[in-house]
Structures are given as C-alpha cells and as structure tokens.
Design a protein around this motif. Structure first.
Motif, short mmCIF file in Angstrom:
data_model
loop_
_atom_site.label_atom_id
_atom_site.label_comp_id
_atom_site.label_asym_id
_atom_site.label_seq_id
_atom_site.Cartn_x
_atom_site.Cartn_y
_atom_site.Cartn_z
N GLY A 8 0.82 -1.20 0.00
CA GLY A 8 0.00 0.00 0.00
C GLY A 8 0.86 1.25 0.00
N ARG A 9 0.22 2.38 0.22
CA ARG A 9 0.92 3.67 0.30
C ARG A 9 0.60 4.34 1.63
N ARG A 10 1.53 5.14 2.12
CA ARG A 10 1.32 5.86 3.37
C ARG A 10 1.75 7.31 3.20
N ARG A 11 1.09 8.14 3.97
CA ARG A 11 1.47 9.56 4.04
C ARG A 11 1.71 9.91 5.50
N PHE A 12 2.91 10.40 5.79
CA PHE A 12 3.25 10.87 7.12
C PHE A 12 3.31 12.40 7.11
N THR A 13 2.66 13.01 8.09
CA THR A 13 2.79 14.44 8.31
C THR A 13 3.50 14.63 9.63
N LEU A 14 4.62 15.35 9.61
CA LEU A 14 5.49 15.42 10.78
C LEU A 14 5.61 16.85 11.30
N PHE A 15 5.72 16.94 12.63
CA PHE A 15 5.85 18.22 13.32
C PHE A 15 7.01 18.12 14.30
N ALA A 16 7.84 19.13 14.34
CA ALA A 16 8.97 19.15 15.27
C ALA A 16 8.47 19.23 16.71
N PRO A 17 9.26 18.75 17.68
CA PRO A 17 8.82 18.75 19.08
C PRO A 17 8.40 20.12 19.60
N GLU A 18 9.02 21.19 19.10
CA GLU A 18 8.68 22.52 19.61
C GLU A 18 7.28 22.98 19.19
N GLN A 19 6.61 22.20 18.33
CA GLN A 19 5.24 22.52 17.95
C GLN A 19 4.21 21.97 18.95
N VAL A 20 4.65 21.39 20.03
CA VAL A 20 3.74 20.72 20.98
C VAL A 20 2.60 21.63 21.43
N GLY A 21 2.89 22.92 21.62
CA GLY A 21 1.86 23.83 22.09
C GLY A 21 0.81 24.17 21.05
N ASN A 22 1.08 23.86 19.78
CA ASN A 22 0.13 24.15 18.70
C ASN A 22 -0.67 22.94 18.26
N LEU A 23 -0.42 21.78 18.87
CA LEU A 23 -1.00 20.53 18.37
C LEU A 23 -2.20 20.05 19.19
N TYR A 24 -2.50 20.71 20.29
CA TYR A 24 -3.67 20.36 21.11
C TYR A 24 -3.67 18.87 21.46
N MET A 25 -2.61 18.47 22.15
CA MET A 25 -2.49 17.07 22.53
C MET A 25 -3.51 16.71 23.60
N GLY A 26 -4.03 15.49 23.53
CA GLY A 26 -5.02 15.00 24.48
C GLY A 26 -4.39 14.55 25.79
N PRO A 27 -5.17 13.85 26.61
CA PRO A 27 -4.67 13.42 27.93
C PRO A 27 -3.41 12.58 27.83
N LEU A 28 -2.56 12.71 28.83
CA LEU A 28 -1.32 11.93 28.86
C LEU A 28 -1.56 10.50 29.33
N GLU A 29 -2.63 10.28 30.09
CA GLU A 29 -2.92 8.93 30.61
C GLU A 29 -3.97 8.20 29.78
N PHE A 30 -4.98 8.90 29.31
CA PHE A 30 -6.07 8.27 28.55
C PHE A 30 -5.72 8.33 27.07
N THR A 31 -5.05 7.28 26.59
CA THR A 31 -4.52 7.26 25.23
C THR A 31 -4.93 5.96 24.53
N PRO A 32 -4.89 5.92 23.21
CA PRO A 32 -5.25 4.69 22.49
C PRO A 32 -4.32 3.53 22.77
N SER A 33 -3.01 3.81 22.85
CA SER A 33 -2.07 2.71 23.02
C SER A 33 -0.80 3.13 23.74
N GLY A 34 -0.90 4.13 24.59
CA GLY A 34 0.26 4.55 25.36
C GLY A 34 0.77 5.93 25.02
N ALA A 35 0.66 6.34 23.76
CA ALA A 35 1.12 7.66 23.33
C ALA A 35 -0.06 8.62 23.25
#
Length: 316
Positions: free
Chosen positions: A165-192
């Motif tokens: 198949g084919r895949r598309r990855f979209t990548l963001f540098a670590p310093e973008q963390v504040g712009n990515l609206y990350m969800g809970p640190l404990e309630f995750t699909p598989s650890g991340a």
C-alpha cells in the motif's frame, strides 16, 4: 507544508549511527524494496495477506475498528469523552478475512491490526525480510485498510517501512507541541497521547494554533519499499491510503544509563509535582529547569571542577 528530505538509502550497519546523529526526519527511498514481502504486496491487492499466511502461528492480535462517526480516524469522539473506535482480540487469519471481506465494499469501517510483534505473530517473516542496519531489533507490524492515526509521538528512534500500500506521514517538530492540542497523557489509544484535532477536517476556529503547526509541518509520501526515519519526540500523523496496507516499524531506545528512569517518567513526575504549587513558584522552577536540565544558554557546571560536578557532569 514542505516535503521531508529524502535520499536513496542502502541497508548497511552504518545507517543506524548516521540516523542517530540526525535531529531531522529523513525519507529513505527504496530501503526495503528488495524484501520478498514488498514484491508480494505489489502483485495483487491481497498479495501481502497470502504472503503472511505462511508465517501465521495462530497468535492473537489486537484489532481496532472505527465507528461510523470516526470518518476513518482512530481518535477521540466529538465530545472528547471517549475514543471513536473499538478493540478486540482475534487471530491474524480472522483479521485478514475481515480485510478481504471489506475489499470490494465502499464506505466500510477502518480496521487495523496494530503494533503486533513480528517475532510473536509471524516469526518466519524475519528470516526473509530483515534490516541489516538494526540487528537484534524486533519490529512491529501494522496491517489494515485505509485508516488515519492522529498526531502523536514516540520516545525511541523509529524507522517505519512501507511494505504494501501507500502511506502519508505528516510530521511536526517537538517545539510545535503547544500548537497541536495534545489530548490526555494517561487516557490514550495505546500509550502515546494523540492530538484532539481531527486530522482530515481540522476545526481551526476551535483549535486556531493548529494552523501554525501546519505551516511548519513536513510531509512524506511513501511507496512500497520506502522507509521513514522519525527522530525521538517528533510528532507524526499517519495515513494508510489503500484498501490493504502493511507497515513494519523498528523502535530502538535512545542511549542512556539503564539505572535511570525514562525521560517520560521524569516528565510525568515533574508535572505532578509542579502542578501542585503556585504559579509564581512554577515560573521560578521553569528557570531552574532551563538552566540545569535544558542547558540551552550555558553549561551550569562549566565553572565547577570535574571531580565536584556530581549530577551536573555531562554524560553526552
């Protein structure tokens, strides 16, 4: 978005050392195109499934299935109160039967057997499809139809190899963390932790800073045989684009002292402790962390004799 830097790469032991020295992602064109599994995946839509059946040991995998409201994304529901997918355990053969049944039908749910250890589920695969650059590293496989995994990050080094198949990855540098609206640190699909922003139709009124992240993003369009190096903590969104896709990925740890806690454990502990003190004290501790831990401006121990530096002694 700009494309990820790419090169034609050879599978050689020196590759690992070169990648570990890089702070940027790198698209390794054709790194595993010689694998028999890649050739099998090119022959027919289900060619990779026929190939994998040879190695199936009857071991169960964790299969995910998105709900209708998910629009092909393995993320949160609209209210951010639960995930928009379900999980079940089943044998690899049963999962591939579902994949085959969905093949001729449009509008089916997205399904995936995710993060399964190759050595446990399809152990014979490694004898025919190996990565000389990472001897001894046991890879994982990700098999499914069209599915998008929202923005997340991993702590180890990572090489992701597209087999079918084919895949598309979209990548963001670590310093973008504040712009990515990350969800809970404990309630995750598989650890991340994952971003709460819908990757295909981002609501930029609700999440305005995400626009800034997209402006700085890098994108990698990958064909069978290509591989992508993702440095530790780089955020990435992963889109499987075909009705049958297989990815093999290799994680290997960042070098460090084994008796020390992991960086993520240190982060979580710091969050728990510092969130319990007043804001003005957090500001003071932010200065301490910047000086003693991050050390971007100066070496805090440069003026101290080496035998007296203690925990401040540089280890890398």
């Amino acid at each position: 978005m700009k494309p990820v830097e790419s090169c034609v790469a050879a599978d050689e032991p020196e590759l690992k050392r070169r990648l570990e020295q890089s702070a940027q992602p790198l698209l390794l064109r054709g790194l595993v195109r010689h694998w028999p599994a890649v050739h099998a995946g090119r022959e027919t839509a289900l060619g990779i499934c026929d190939y994998l059946r040879r190695f199936d040991q009857g071991t169960e995998v964790i299969a995910t299935k998105t709900r209708a409201s998910a629009r092909g994304v393995m993320g949160f529901n609209e209210a951010l109160t639960d995930f928009d997918f379900v999980k079940a355990r089943m044998g690899l053969a049963e999962f591939m039967a579902h994949l085959q049944a969905y093949l001729p039908v449009e509008g089916v749910p997205s399904i995936a057997a995710q993060c399964a250890k190759v050595s446990e589920v399809i152990p014979g695969f490694l004898a025919e499809n190996s990565l000389n650059a990472l001897p001894g590293v046991i890879p994982n496989f990700w098999l499914g139809n069209a599915l998008t995994v929202p923005v997340h990050h991993d702590h180890p080094y990572n090489i992701a190899c597209v087999v079918a198949g084919r895949r598309r990855f979209t990548l963001f540098a670590p310093e973008q963390v504040g712009n990515l609206y990350m969800g809970p640190l404990e309630f995750t699909p598989s650890g991340a932790p994952i971003s709460v922003v819908h990757p295909n139709q981002p609501d930029l009124e609700r999440y305005p800073r995400y626009r800034e992240a997209l402006a700085c993003a890098q994108i990698a369009e990958m064909e069978p045989g290509d591989a992508l190096y993702i440095p530790p903590l780089w955020f990435h969104q992963v889109e499987a684009l075909e009705k049958v896709n297989l990815l093999i990925n290799y994680w290997w740890p960042v070098m460090g002292e084994p008796e020390l806690p992991s960086p993520v454990a240190s982060l979580l502990q710091a969050i728990k402790v510092l969130n319990a003190i007043p804001a003005h004290q957090r500001d003071a501790w932010a200065a301490m962390f910047e000086h003693y831990v991050v050390q971007r401006k100066q070496d805090p121990a440069a003026h101290i004799p080496a035998q007296m530096q203690g925990v401040l002694a540089r280890r890398s």
